[in-house]
Design a protein around this motif. Structure first.
Motif, PDB file in Angstrom:
ATOM      1  N   UNK A   1       0.825  -1.208   0.000  1.00  0.00           N
ATOM      2  CA  UNK A   1       0.000   0.000   0.000  1.00  0.00           C
ATOM      3  C   UNK A   1       0.859   1.257   0.000  1.00  0.00           C
ATOM      4  N   UNK A   2       1.882   1.275   0.859  1.00  0.00           N
ATOM      5  CA  UNK A   2       2.743   2.464   0.976  1.00  0.00           C
ATOM      6  C   UNK A   2       3.522   2.679  -0.317  1.00  0.00           C
TER       7      UNK A   2
ATOM      8  N   UNK B   1       6.587  -8.910  -7.788  1.00  0.00           N
ATOM      9  CA  UNK B   1       6.547  -9.425  -6.410  1.00  0.00           C
ATOM     10  C   UNK B   1       7.336  -8.474  -5.525  1.00  0.00           C
ATOM     11  N   UNK B   2       6.677  -7.936  -4.509  1.00  0.00           N
ATOM     12  CA  UNK B   2       7.346  -7.013  -3.578  1.00  0.00           C
ATOM     13  C   UNK B   2       7.625  -7.774  -2.290  1.00  0.00           C
ATOM     14  N   UNK B   3       8.880  -7.780  -1.901  1.00  0.00           N
ATOM     15  CA  UNK B   3       9.250  -8.621  -0.754  1.00  0.00           C
ATOM     16  C   UNK B   3       9.966  -7.772   0.308  1.00  0.00           C
ATOM     17  N   UNK B   4       9.654  -7.966   1.582  1.00  0.00           N
ATOM     18  CA  UNK B   4      10.415  -7.250   2.620  1.00  0.00           C
ATOM     19  C   UNK B   4      11.832  -7.826   2.680  1.00  0.00           C
ATOM     20  N   UNK B   5      12.801  -7.069   3.203  1.00  0.00           N
ATOM     21  CA  UNK B   5      14.196  -7.533   3.177  1.00  0.00           C
ATOM     22  C   UNK B   5      14.408  -8.844   3.946  1.00  0.00           C
TER      23      UNK B   5
ATOM     24  N   UNK C   1      11.631  -4.457  -0.877  1.00  0.00           N
ATOM     25  CA  UNK C   1      11.178  -3.198  -0.276  1.00  0.00           C
ATOM     26  C   UNK C   1      12.028  -2.852   0.934  1.00  0.00           C
ATOM     27  N   UNK C   2      13.230  -2.353   0.635  1.00  0.00           N
ATOM     28  CA  UNK C   2      14.148  -1.937   1.680  1.00  0.00           C
ATOM     29  C   UNK C   2      13.802  -0.513   2.082  1.00  0.00           C
ATOM     30  N   UNK C   3      13.708   0.349   1.048  1.00  0.00           N
ATOM     31  CA  UNK C   3      13.274   1.742   1.267  1.00  0.00           C
ATOM     32  C   UNK C   3      12.129   2.020   0.311  1.00  0.00           C
ATOM     33  N   UNK C   4      11.050   2.621   0.844  1.00  0.00           N
ATOM     34  CA  UNK C   4       9.827   2.825   0.057  1.00  0.00           C
ATOM     35  C   UNK C   4      10.099   3.565  -1.259  1.00  0.00           C
TER      36      UNK C   4
ATOM     37  N   UNK D   1      10.458   3.679  -7.038  1.00  0.00           N
ATOM     38  CA  UNK D   1      11.205   4.116  -8.231  1.00  0.00           C
ATOM     39  C   UNK D   1      11.440   2.928  -9.166  1.00  0.00           C
ATOM     40  N   UNK D   2      11.799   1.781  -8.574  1.00  0.00           N
ATOM     41  CA  UNK D   2      12.041   0.583  -9.404  1.00  0.00           C
ATOM     42  C   UNK D   2      10.750   0.159 -10.105  1.00  0.00           C
TER      43      UNK D   2
END
Ligand code: 5GP
Length: 203
Positions: A19-20, A121-125, A168-171, A176-177
């Motif tokens: 979402x963010x 696919x968005x993944x947390x670190x 998703x290390x930094x929003x 941007x990616x």
């Protein structure tokens, strides 16, 4: 050049920051449309009907399934979630790119129906990051957090079926990616009316 819109699916574990990141992405790219899903789960915090989700009863949701009014739907943690078909098709036909923030089951259904769609696919670190984010959000019970973590592990097994993986290390960096992916995908000739462009400009 005239074009049809692109369907962009962003999946990732609950708490991965979809979402963010999508918010940051649409701030930078205001022409992107984020689809509003339907769900049978109850509103959380300040969530609003028609903005965050269409909050429906199970009966209403099942009517949408029966009427073929959902592009895809899935049962996630015991609740239904689905993408209303009509607004997505309308936006695509007018050339606007549409973002779906949906789970992996839904993403793979969309790929079957629209092979030209883009799966991100968005993944947390790390698992620890995800656990911390879910706890900080403070909207789920300890049992719900455990369920979401084990669901995340199951979803991660499907990463290879996706077209892109973004950490998703930094929003801002993740947004941007994804913005770069969206821009590159818009240049695919399959989405563009190349024939009339050539007829008009290269005769
Ligand atoms: P939450 O309850 O945290 O808002 O969402 C739970 C999960 O459902 C998230 O992984 C989210 O991406 C997914 N989800 C939200 N909307 C949809 C939808 O329309 N279809 C599918 N398949 N999943 C969705």
């Amino acid at each position: 050049m005239k074009s049809i819109g692109n369907l962009i699916v962003i999946s990732g574990p609950s708490g991965s920051g979809k979402g963010t990141v999508c918010h940051a992405l649409t701030q930078e790219n205001p022409s992107l449309v984020v689809s509003v899903s339907a769900t049978t789960r109850k509103p959380r915090g300040a969530e609003k009907h028609g903005i965050d989700y269409f909050f429906l009863t199970r009966e209403q949701f099942e009517e949408m399934i029966a009427g073929d009014r959902l592009l895809e739907w899935a049962d996630v943690y015991g609740n239904y979630y689905g993408t209303p078909r009509e607004p997505v098709e309308k936006n695509l036909s007018t050339g606007r790119d549409v973002i779906l923030e949906i789970d992996v089951q839904g993403g793979l259904q969309v790929k079957n129906k629209f092979p030209q769609c883009v799966l991100i696919f968005l993944i947390p670190p790390s698992r620890d990051h995800l656990e911390t984010r879910l706890k900080q959000r403070g909207t789920e019970s300890a049992g719900d957090i455990e369920r979401r973590l084990s669901w995340a592990e199951r979803e991660l097994k499907e990463v290879q079926k996706y077209d892109y993986l973004v950490i998703n290390d930094r929003v801002e960096e993740a947004a941007r990616k994804i913005g770069a992916i969206v821009t590159a995908e818009r240049c695919r000739p399959a989405l563009l009316d190349v024939e009339s462009f050539l007829k008009t400009n290269w005769k």
